[in-house]
Design an enzyme around this catalytic site. Structure first.
Site, PDB file in Angstrom:
ATOM      1  CB  SER A  39      43.536  45.003  21.112  1.00  0.00           C
ATOM      2  OG  SER A  39      43.482  44.862  19.717  1.00  0.00           O
TER       3      SER A  39
ATOM      4  CG  ASP B 268      34.236  43.041  34.389  1.00  0.00           C
ATOM      5  OD1 ASP B 268      34.905  43.483  35.407  1.00  0.00           O
ATOM      6  OD2 ASP B 268      33.698  43.702  33.611  1.00  0.00           O
TER       7      ASP B 268
ATOM      8  NE  ARG C 256      41.192  30.454  76.771  1.00  0.00           N
ATOM      9  CZ  ARG C 256      41.759  29.117  77.739  1.00  0.00           C
ATOM     10  NH1 ARG C 256      40.984  28.300  77.801  1.00  0.00           N
ATOM     11  NH2 ARG C 256      43.230  29.389  77.225  1.00  0.00           N
TER      12      ARG C 256
ATOM     13  CD  GLN D  45      35.684  49.027  78.054  1.00  0.00           C
ATOM     14  OE1 GLN D  45      37.367  49.243  78.169  1.00  0.00           O
ATOM     15  NE2 GLN D  45      34.834  48.868  78.769  1.00  0.00           N
TER      16      GLN D  45
ATOM     17  CD  GLU E 232      37.471  34.180  40.132  1.00  0.00           C
ATOM     18  OE1 GLU E 232      36.089  34.818  40.200  1.00  0.00           O
ATOM     19  OE2 GLU E 232      36.775  32.676  40.836  1.00  0.00           O
TER      20      GLU E 232
ATOM     21  CB  THR F 154      46.903  40.007  42.531  1.00  0.00           C
ATOM     22  OG1 THR F 154      46.841  41.164  41.895  1.00  0.00           O
ATOM     23  CG2 THR F 154      47.859  39.119  42.001  1.00  0.00           C
TER      24      THR F 154
HETATM   25  N1  CAA Z   1      35.162  44.387  30.170  1.00  0.00           N
HETATM   26  C1  CAA Z   1      35.000  44.618  28.461  1.00  0.00           C
HETATM   27  N2  CAA Z   1      36.592  44.763  27.629  1.00  0.00           N
HETATM   28  C2  CAA Z   1      37.763  44.797  28.837  1.00  0.00           C
HETATM   29  C3  CAA Z   1      38.377  45.313  30.366  1.00  0.00           C
HETATM   30  C4  CAA Z   1      36.701  44.421  30.674  1.00  0.00           C
HETATM   31  N3  CAA Z   1      36.404  44.658  32.669  1.00  0.00           N
HETATM   32  N4  CAA Z   1      38.668  45.247  30.735  1.00  0.00           N
HETATM   33  C5  CAA Z   1      39.620  46.112  29.554  1.00  0.00           C
HETATM   34  N5  CAA Z   1      38.614  45.899  27.994  1.00  0.00           N
HETATM   35  C6  CAA Z   1      39.263  45.255  27.240  1.00  0.00           C
HETATM   36  C7  CAA Z   1      39.717  46.864  26.955  1.00  0.00           C
HETATM   37  O1  CAA Z   1      39.252  48.165  26.936  1.00  0.00           O
HETATM   38  C8  CAA Z   1      40.919  47.023  25.680  1.00  0.00           C
HETATM   39  O2  CAA Z   1      39.620  46.689  24.361  1.00  0.00           O
HETATM   40  P1  CAA Z   1      40.933  47.647  23.062  1.00  0.00           P
HETATM   41  O3  CAA Z   1      42.216  46.701  22.280  1.00  0.00           O
HETATM   42  O4  CAA Z   1      39.923  47.178  22.154  1.00  0.00           O
HETATM   43  O5  CAA Z   1      40.627  48.780  23.283  1.00  0.00           O
HETATM   44  C9  CAA Z   1      41.354  45.341  26.000  1.00  0.00           C
HETATM   45  O6  CAA Z   1      39.926  44.899  27.037  1.00  0.00           O
HETATM   46  C10 CAA Z   1      42.733  45.781  26.630  1.00  0.00           C
HETATM   47  O7  CAA Z   1      42.762  46.412  27.888  1.00  0.00           O
HETATM   48  P2  CAA Z   1      43.605  46.863  28.484  1.00  0.00           P
HETATM   49  O8  CAA Z   1      44.520  47.617  28.310  1.00  0.00           O
HETATM   50  O9  CAA Z   1      42.759  47.823  30.317  1.00  0.00           O
HETATM   51  O10 CAA Z   1      44.269  45.759  29.537  1.00  0.00           O
HETATM   52  P3  CAA Z   1      45.364  45.075  30.053  1.00  0.00           P
HETATM   53  O11 CAA Z   1      46.749  44.606  29.323  1.00  0.00           O
HETATM   54  O12 CAA Z   1      46.188  46.720  30.615  1.00  0.00           O
HETATM   55  O13 CAA Z   1      45.337  44.714  31.183  1.00  0.00           O
HETATM   56  C11 CAA Z   1      44.379  43.989  33.437  1.00  0.00           C
HETATM   57  C12 CAA Z   1      44.346  44.417  32.394  1.00  0.00           C
HETATM   58  C13 CAA Z   1      42.748  44.938  33.857  1.00  0.00           C
HETATM   59  C14 CAA Z   1      45.481  44.003  34.259  1.00  0.00           C
HETATM   60  C15 CAA Z   1      43.577  42.467  33.068  1.00  0.00           C
HETATM   61  O14 CAA Z   1      44.664  41.995  32.437  1.00  0.00           O
HETATM   62  C16 CAA Z   1      43.360  41.718  34.456  1.00  0.00           C
HETATM   63  O15 CAA Z   1      42.497  41.733  34.890  1.00  0.00           O
HETATM   64  N6  CAA Z   1      44.045  40.763  35.214  1.00  0.00           N
HETATM   65  C17 CAA Z   1      43.471  39.784  35.876  1.00  0.00           C
HETATM   66  C18 CAA Z   1      43.798  38.552  35.251  1.00  0.00           C
HETATM   67  C19 CAA Z   1      43.307  37.619  36.648  1.00  0.00           C
HETATM   68  O16 CAA Z   1      41.811  38.225  36.798  1.00  0.00           O
HETATM   69  N7  CAA Z   1      43.387  36.957  36.169  1.00  0.00           N
HETATM   70  C20 CAA Z   1      42.955  35.711  37.418  1.00  0.00           C
HETATM   71  C21 CAA Z   1      42.995  34.488  37.165  1.00  0.00           C
HETATM   72  S1  CAA Z   1      41.211  33.449  37.009  1.00  0.00           S
HETATM   73  C22 CAA Z   1      41.599  32.524  38.695  1.00  0.00           C
HETATM   74  O17 CAA Z   1      42.051  32.745  39.428  1.00  0.00           O
HETATM   75  C23 CAA Z   1      40.633  31.442  38.407  1.00  0.00           C
HETATM   76  C24 CAA Z   1      40.949  30.898  39.754  1.00  0.00           C
HETATM   77  O18 CAA Z   1      41.503  29.238  39.898  1.00  0.00           O
HETATM   78  C25 CAA Z   1      39.747  30.479  40.723  1.00  0.00           C
END
Ligand code: CAA
Length: 415
Positions: free
Chosen positions: A179, A242, A270, A281, A368, A370
Site C-alpha cells: 500500500s 478523482d 444537405r 425521421q 485517465e 479506461t
Molecule cells: N482516493 C484515495 N485513496 C484511494 C482511492 C481514492 N479514490 N482509491 C483507492 N485508494 C486507496 C485504498 O483505500 C487503498 O488504501 P489502503 O491500502 O491504505 O487500504 C489503496 O489506495 C489501494 O486501493 P485498491 O486496493 O482499490 O487499489 P487497486 O490496486 O485495486 O487499484 C484502481 C484500484 C481503481 C484499479 C486503480 O489502480 C486505478 O484507478 N487505475 C486506473 C489508473 C488510471 O486512471 N490511469 C490513467 C493514467 S493517467 C492518463 O491517462 C493521463 C493522460 O495521459 C491524459
C-alpha cells in the site's frame, strides 16, 4: 444523490473567455495542428494571457481557485472546438493536482505560481509500458541517495511531454510494501538524465504531444518528493484522478456538442429526396438521441464537479467522477459515430472536421482510467453502499440469502 450545481459568476466569466479563445484561436487552427501533429502554442499562450491557467490553482498561489466546475466549463468550451486542445489544457490541471492535493506548503509556493501564470506547463507521468490500469504495478524506481533521490526507468503516454516544464512522476520507493510502494516527485525539464524519447503517432488528439519519458539516473532533491514523505504516491494518484475525471467528462461533453452542432448544421443544409436531411425521421431520431445523451452527460459532469467543489473528496464523489467520465466519454464516442453517419461519405473524408471528432473521441474512453476501470470503481462503491441499504433486506427472498451447504454465507466481495 441530490446535488446543487451552482455556477459562480467567476466560473461563467472563465467559460465565456474560454469560448472566445476557442472560437478565435482554437477552432480555426484545429485541422492544421491535427494534420501536422503540432501543438497550438498560440492558443496555449492566449489561455495563459487570459488567466485561464489560474482556474484550478489556489488563491494564495496566484490562482483563481475557481473549482472543478469552472475547470470543467473551460475544458468543455475548448474541446468543443478541438478535442485535442481540450486535453492539452486540462492535463495541466491533472499534473498540478498531486502538488495541490498532496504537496507541502513550500512545494506549492515553489511551483504553483508559475503554473498559474502560464509560465510553466505541466504533465503527469503515471502509466508505463507494463502498468497502465494497474497502478500498483509501476516499475520506475526512486532510490534515496543522501539528500537526493535517483530516478530510473521509463514512462509511457505522457501527454504534454516536451511542452511541459514540470512533470509529476510516480515511482517505486518501497518495493516490499503493497500500500505504500509509490511516491510522487516533481521532475523539471532539463534535469540531467531526463529525456523525451518516442513521440507517439496517434489516431487522434494529434495536436497535443504524447511521449515516452525516460529517466536515466535523474537526480532530484528530496525536497521534490511530493508531500515530503515516502509512500503517499498511490493515494496521491487516486485523489488526483478523482479530481481530474470530471474534467475528462467535460472534454467529452464538449466533443459531443461539437460533433452534434456540425451534424445539426449539415442535416439542415444537405438536401436528399428534395428535403433537408433533418426532415427525414430517421435522421431526426439520431439528432434527438445525440442531443439527449449529450445533455445527460453534461448534467452528470456538472454534478460530479459541483460535488467535489462543495464537499471535497469522498467515496461518493469518487464514484460520481468515475460515472461522469465513463458515461460522458461513451456518449462522445456514440455521438461522434452518429455524426459521421449523418455526414455520410463526407464524414469519412479527412477534408472536414467531423472525421477528427470521431478519431479524437476514442481516447476519451481510454485515458485517465479506461471505462472498464471506471466501471470497476463504480461497482466497488455500489457493493459497499449495499451495506447502507439494510432496511431493504426484508424485501429480499429469504432463500436467496441462504447458501446450500454453508453455514455462513460468504460476504460480498469488492474485487
Ligand atoms: N482516493 C484515495 N485513496 C484511494 C482511492 C481514492 N479514490 N482509491 C483507492 N485508494 C486507496 C485504498 O483505500 C487503498 O488504501 P489502503 O491500502 O491504505 O487500504 C489503496 O489506495 C489501494 O486501493 P485498491 O486496493 O482499490 O487499489 P487497486 O490496486 O485495486 O487499484 C484502481 C484500484 C481503481 C484499479 C486503480 O489502480 C486505478 O484507478 N487505475 C486506473 C489508473 C488510471 O486512471 N490511469 C490513467 C493514467 S493517467 C492518463 O491517462 C493521463 C493522460 O495521459 C491524459
Amino acid at each position: 444523490m441530490q446535488q446543487n450545481i451552482v455556477f459562480s459568476e467567476q466560473a461563467l466569466e472563465l467559460q465565456a473567455i474560454a469560448r472566445k479563445i476557442a472560437d478565435e484561436v482554437v477552432r480555426p487552427g484545429a485541422a492544421e495542428h491535427d494534420e501536422k501533429h503540432k501543438y497550438n502554442m498560440e492558443a496555449a499562450k492566449a489561455l495563459a494571457a487570459a488567466g485561464l491557467m489560474r482556474t484550478w490553482v489556489p488563491k494564495e498561489h496566484g490562482g483563481h481557485d475557481a473549482g472543478i466546475l469552472a475547470l470543467s466549463l473551460v475544458a468543455e468550451e475548448l474541446a468543443k472546438a478541438d478535442s485535442g486542445f481540450g486535453v492539452a489544457f486540462a492535463v495541466n490541471a491533472l499534473g498540478s493536482f498531486p502538488i495541490i492535493l498532496g504537496g507541502t506548503d513550500e512545494q506549492k509556493a515553489r511551483w504553483l505560481p508559475q503554473i498559474a501564470k502560464g509560465e510553466k506547463f505541466v504533465a503527469f507521468c503515471l502509466s508505463e509500458k507494463f502498468a497502465g490500469s494497474d497502478v500498483s504495478g509501476l516499475a520506475v524506481t526512486a532510490v534515496k541517495d543522501g539528500d537526493d533521490y535517483i530516478i530510473n526507468g521509463e514512462k509511457k503516454w505522457t501527454t504534454n511531454g516536451g511542452v511541459a516544464d514540470i512533470y509529476t512522476v510516480f515511482a517505486v520507493t518501497d518495493p516490499s510494501s503493497k500500500s505504500r510502494r509509490l511516491s510522487a516527485f516533481v521532475v523539471e525539464k532539463g534535469m540531467p538524465g531526463f529525456e523525451i524519447k518516442k513521440i507517439e503517432n496517434k489516431m487522434g488528439i494529434r495536436g497535443v504531444p504524447v511521449v515516452e519519458t525516460h529517466f536515466d539516473n535523474v537526480r532530484v532533491p528530496a525536497s521534490n518528493l511530493i508531500g515530503g514523505r515516502e509512500g503517499l504516491g498511490f493515494k496521491h494518484a487516486m485523489m488526483t484522478l478523482d479530481h481530474a475525471r470530471p474534467g475528462v467528462a467535460a472534454q467529452a461533453v464538449g466533443a459531443s456538442q461539437g460533433a452534434l452542432d456540425l451534424a445539426n448544421v449539415y442535416a439542415n443544409r444537405r438536401v436528399q429526396f428534395k428535403v433537408p436531411l433533418s426532415q427525414h425521421q430517421m435522421v431526426q431520431q439520431m439528432l434527438a438521441d445525440m442531443a439527449m445523451k449529450t445533455e445527460a452527460a453534461r448534467q452528470m459532469t456538472y454534478a460530479a464537479a459541483a460535488a467535489l467543489d462543495e464537499v471535497g473528496p469522498t467515496p461518493k464523489n469518487s464514484k460520481m467522477a468515475a460515472m461522469a467520465k465513463c458515461f460522458a466519454s461513451d456518449v462522445a464516442m456514440e455521438v461522434a459515430t452518429d455524426a459521421v453517419q449523418i455526414f455520410g461519405g463526407y464524414g469519412f473524408m479527412e477534408d472536414y472536421p467531423i472525421a477528427k471528432f470521431f478519431r479524437d473521441a476514442k481516447i476519451l474512453q481510454i485515458y485517465e482510467g479506461t471505462n472498464q476501470i471506471q466501471r470497476i470503481v463504480i461497482a466497488r462503491h455500489l457493493i459497499r453502499e449495499a451495506n447502507e441499504l439494510e432496511h431493504l433486506q426484508e424485501f429480499i427472498p429469504v432463500e436467496t440469502q441462504e447458501t446450500y451447504g454453508a453455514e455462513t454465507p460468504e460476504p460480498a466481495s469488492t474485487t
